[in-house]
Design a protein around this motif. Structure first.
Motif, PDB file in Angstrom:
ATOM      1  N   LYS A   1      29.357  44.210  52.465  1.00 57.73           N
ATOM      2  CA  LYS A   1      28.959  42.979  51.498  1.00 57.73           C
ATOM      3  C   LYS A   1      28.560  43.884  50.760  1.00 57.73           C
ATOM      4  O   LYS A   1      27.638  44.303  50.831  1.00 57.73           O
ATOM      5  N   GLY A   2      28.357  43.130  49.519  1.00 58.57           N
ATOM      6  CA  GLY A   2      27.683  43.292  48.333  1.00 58.57           C
ATOM      7  C   GLY A   2      27.641  44.888  47.957  1.00 58.57           C
ATOM      8  O   GLY A   2      28.880  45.493  47.961  1.00 58.57           O
TER       9      GLY A   2
ATOM     10  N   MET B   1      24.204  39.193  49.258  1.00 59.72           N
ATOM     11  CA  MET B   1      23.247  38.479  47.856  1.00 59.72           C
ATOM     12  C   MET B   1      22.509  39.548  47.106  1.00 59.72           C
ATOM     13  O   MET B   1      20.950  38.551  48.156  1.00 59.72           O
TER      14      MET B   1
ATOM     15  N   GLN C   1      32.381  31.322  39.926  1.00 55.83           N
ATOM     16  CA  GLN C   1      31.483  30.793  39.745  1.00 55.83           C
ATOM     17  C   GLN C   1      30.998  30.987  38.837  1.00 55.83           C
ATOM     18  O   GLN C   1      29.934  29.667  38.035  1.00 55.83           O
TER      19      GLN C   1
ATOM     20  N   ASN D   1      33.846  39.123  47.827  1.00 54.06           N
ATOM     21  CA  ASN D   1      33.288  40.131  48.836  1.00 54.06           C
ATOM     22  C   ASN D   1      32.566  40.024  49.775  1.00 54.06           C
ATOM     23  O   ASN D   1      32.971  38.854  50.934  1.00 54.06           O
TER      24      ASN D   1
ATOM     25  N   GLY E   1      32.298  37.022  44.022  1.00 56.82           N
ATOM     26  CA  GLY E   1      32.608  35.765  44.329  1.00 56.82           C
ATOM     27  C   GLY E   1      33.004  35.917  46.270  1.00 56.82           C
ATOM     28  O   GLY E   1      33.126  36.457  47.071  1.00 56.82           O
ATOM     29  N   GLU E   2      34.466  35.311  45.977  1.00 56.93           N
ATOM     30  CA  GLU E   2      35.165  35.169  47.707  1.00 56.93           C
ATOM     31  C   GLU E   2      35.799  36.468  48.018  1.00 56.93           C
ATOM     32  O   GLU E   2      36.622  36.331  48.701  1.00 56.93           O
TER      33      GLU E   2
ATOM     34  N   GLN F   1      25.094  40.124  42.137  1.00 58.16           N
ATOM     35  CA  GLN F   1      25.575  38.811  42.438  1.00 58.16           C
ATOM     36  C   GLN F   1      26.674  39.088  43.007  1.00 58.16           C
ATOM     37  O   GLN F   1      27.658  37.624  42.985  1.00 58.16           O
ATOM     38  N   TYR F   2      26.834  39.348  44.263  1.00 58.75           N
ATOM     39  CA  TYR F   2      27.887  39.647  44.295  1.00 58.75           C
ATOM     40  C   TYR F   2      28.901  38.313  45.007  1.00 58.75           C
ATOM     41  O   TYR F   2      30.113  37.945  44.724  1.00 58.75           O
ATOM     42  N   ASP F   3      27.732  37.329  45.341  1.00 61.10           N
ATOM     43  CA  ASP F   3      28.518  36.253  46.118  1.00 61.10           C
ATOM     44  C   ASP F   3      28.955  35.334  45.064  1.00 61.10           C
ATOM     45  O   ASP F   3      29.723  34.000  45.055  1.00 61.10           O
ATOM     46  N   ILE F   4      28.784  35.275  43.326  1.00 58.84           N
ATOM     47  CA  ILE F   4      28.799  34.110  42.053  1.00 58.84           C
ATOM     48  C   ILE F   4      30.675  34.529  41.797  1.00 58.84           C
ATOM     49  O   ILE F   4      31.042  34.043  42.206  1.00 58.84           O
TER      50      ILE F   4
ATOM     51  N   ASP G   1      37.909  36.296  40.316  1.00 54.32           N
ATOM     52  CA  ASP G   1      36.604  36.931  40.912  1.00 54.32           C
ATOM     53  C   ASP G   1      36.716  39.423  40.775  1.00 54.32           C
ATOM     54  O   ASP G   1      38.401  38.878  41.150  1.00 54.32           O
TER      55      ASP G   1
END
Length: 364
Positions: free
Chosen positions: A178-179, A1, A133, A168, A165-166, A127-130, A160
Motif C-alpha cells: 500500500k501507499g 497513509m 474523498q 490503495n 482511495g479505494e 495521502q494514498y487513502d484519500i 480515484d
C-alpha cells in the motif's frame, strides 16, 4: 497513509525552493536534452507542430490498452444532499481494476437544462487513502470542492487515481503493498509491459471525461478540468491530450523539468509521473502549449520547491508566444500567476480565482 509527521516533512520540502545543485549540473553536462520549445512564426506552422507533439506524447506514454466503453460505468448509490445529488459510480478500467468515483449533480441540472461540468483531479500529498474523498474534504483545497462547485451549478466528477482511495492496495502486489510501496510496484509493472503509470493514470482520467461528456445533464461543450499538485499536472496533460475540455485551472506543479533537475528537487515528485525519454524531445512548455488557445489559469507559489520559479516563468514566456499566434484576445486566455512567499498550498484567494475563471470560460 503517511504519518502526520512525514506529511509535514514532505510539505516543508515542497514549500522551500532549493539552491542549484552542482551534482545535477555534472549529470546534465553529459546528457543531451531537447532545447526549449521554438515557437514558429505562424499559426499554421504551430498547428502542424502541435499535431506532432501530441502524437509523440501519446507514444511516450506507452502501449496503453484501449479505453473501456461508457457501458462499463455503473452508478452504485445516490444520496440526496439538498441542493445536489451525490452519486457513487464505478467502472472496470479494462486493465485489472475497478475504479470508483463521485458525481455531484445539482438539482437544477436536467436533460432539458444541461449544466456545465468540471472534472476534478485529486492531488497526491502522500495521502494514498484519500483519493476522490478530497472532493468532500479540505485536505488539499480551502473548501470541499465537490459540494461548492455543485452549489455553483456545475456537475462535478472525480475518480480515484491508481494507488489512491479505494485503489490503495489494489496494485499488482495486492494489499501487501500500500501507499508508496504500492505506487512503486504499479510503476514497475507498467514499465515492464511497455507503458507508464502516468499514462495509465491519464487513461483513466480520459475515460472519466468520456463518461462526463455523455451524462444527460451535462453540456459536453462546457467542461472544465482542475486540480492542485498531482491534480494540476493531470489537468494540464488532459488539456494537452484532448480538445474536449474548454478550460483549466492548475494550482501548483507548473514544473519545467530541466529547472527542477538543476534545483536538485527531483525528490519533490513521486515516481508516478516520470515519462521515459521525454526530455529527449521536449520539456513541459511543449505539453502546456497544446492547450492553446483554450483558457488556462496557473497559480504557483514562488517557494514551491517542486516548481522552481525560474522554470515557471520560463514556461510562461514560451506558452504566451503560442497563445499570441492565435490573435485576437487569445493572450487573455493564458494567465500565469506566481505568488510571492507562498509554498505548495491552495490559498482561499486562489479558490476564488478558480471559480471566477470557470464561471467566465466554462459556465458562460
Amino acid at each position: 497513509m503517511r504519518t502526520a509527521a512525514v506529511c509535514l516533512i514532505l510539505l516543508h520540502t515542497l514549500m522551500h525552493a532549493a539552491e542549484p545543485d552542482p551534482a545535477a549540473d555534472a549529470w546534465l553536462a553529459k546528457t543531451q536534452l531537447a532545447p526549449p520549445l521554438q515557437v514558429p512564426a505562424t499559426l499554421q506552422a504551430w498547428q502542424q507542430q502541435r499535431v506532432q507533439i501530441r502524437a509523440k506524447l501519446n507514444a511516450l506514454l506507452g502501449d496503453l490498452p484501449p479505453r473501456p466503453p461508457i457501458s462499463s460505468f455503473q452508478v452504485i448509490s445516490r444520496e440526496d444532499k439538498g441542493g445536489y445529488t451525490l452519486e457513487t459510480l464505478q467502472f472496470d478500467n479494462g486493465a485489472g481494476e475497478i475504479v470508483k468515483g463521485y458525481v455531484f449533480v445539482p438539482k437544477t441540472a436536467t436533460p432539458q437544462n444541461k449544466a456545465p461540468a468540471i472534472l476534478c483531479c485529486h492531488w497526491h500529498g502522500g495521502q494514498y487513502d484519500i483519493g476522490k474523498q478530497e472532493l468532500l474534504q479540505t485536505n488539499a483545497t480551502p473548501v470541499a470542492a465537490g459540494p461548492a462547485l455543485a452549489e455553483a451549478g456545475y456537475v462535478v466528477l472525480g475518480i480515484d487515481a491508481p494507488c489512491f482511495g479505494e485503489r490503495n492496495g489494489h496494485g499488482p502486489d495486492g494489499p501487501q503493498q500500500k501507499g508508496g510501496n504500492g505506487e512503486m510496484t504499479a510503476a514497475k509493472f507498467n514499465l515492464w509491459v511497455g507503458r507508464t503509470l502516468w499514462g495509465m493514470m491519464l487513461r483513466d482520467d480520459l475515460t472519466a471525461l468520456d463518461y462526463l461528456c455523455t451524462r444527460a445533464e451535462v453540456d459536453a461543450q462546457r467542461i472544465g478540468v482542475t486540480g492542485i499538485s498531482m491534480g494540476s499536472t493531470r489537468s494540464w496533460w488532459i488539456m494537452a491530450l484532448d480538445d474536449r475540455p474548454r478550460a483549466a485551472v492548475c494550482v501548483g506543479c507548473m514544473t519545467r523539468y530541466e529547472e527542477l533537475i538543476r534545483a536538485g528537487m527531483l525528490k519533490a515528485h513521486g515516481i508516478y509521473y516520470f515519462v521515459p525519454g521525454m526530455l529527449r524531445h521536449f520539456d513541459t512548455e511543449s505539453v502546456i502549449a497544446l492547450g492553446a488557445p483554450r483558457p488556462m489559469l496557473f497559480m504557483t507559489g514562488d517557494q514551491d520547491g517542486g516548481s522552481p520559479a525560474d522554470g515557471v516563468r520560463h514556461i510562461g514566456e514560451i506558452v504566451s508566444q503560442v497563445y499570441s499566434l492565435h490573435g485576437g484576445d487569445a493572450s487573455t486566455h493564458f494567465e500565469n500567476t506566481i505568488y510571492p512567499g507562498v509554498g505548495h498550498v491552495y490559498l482561499p484567494e486562489m479558490w476564488e480565482k478558480t471559480v471566477k475563471w470557470m464561471d467566465r470560460w466554462v459556465k458562460n
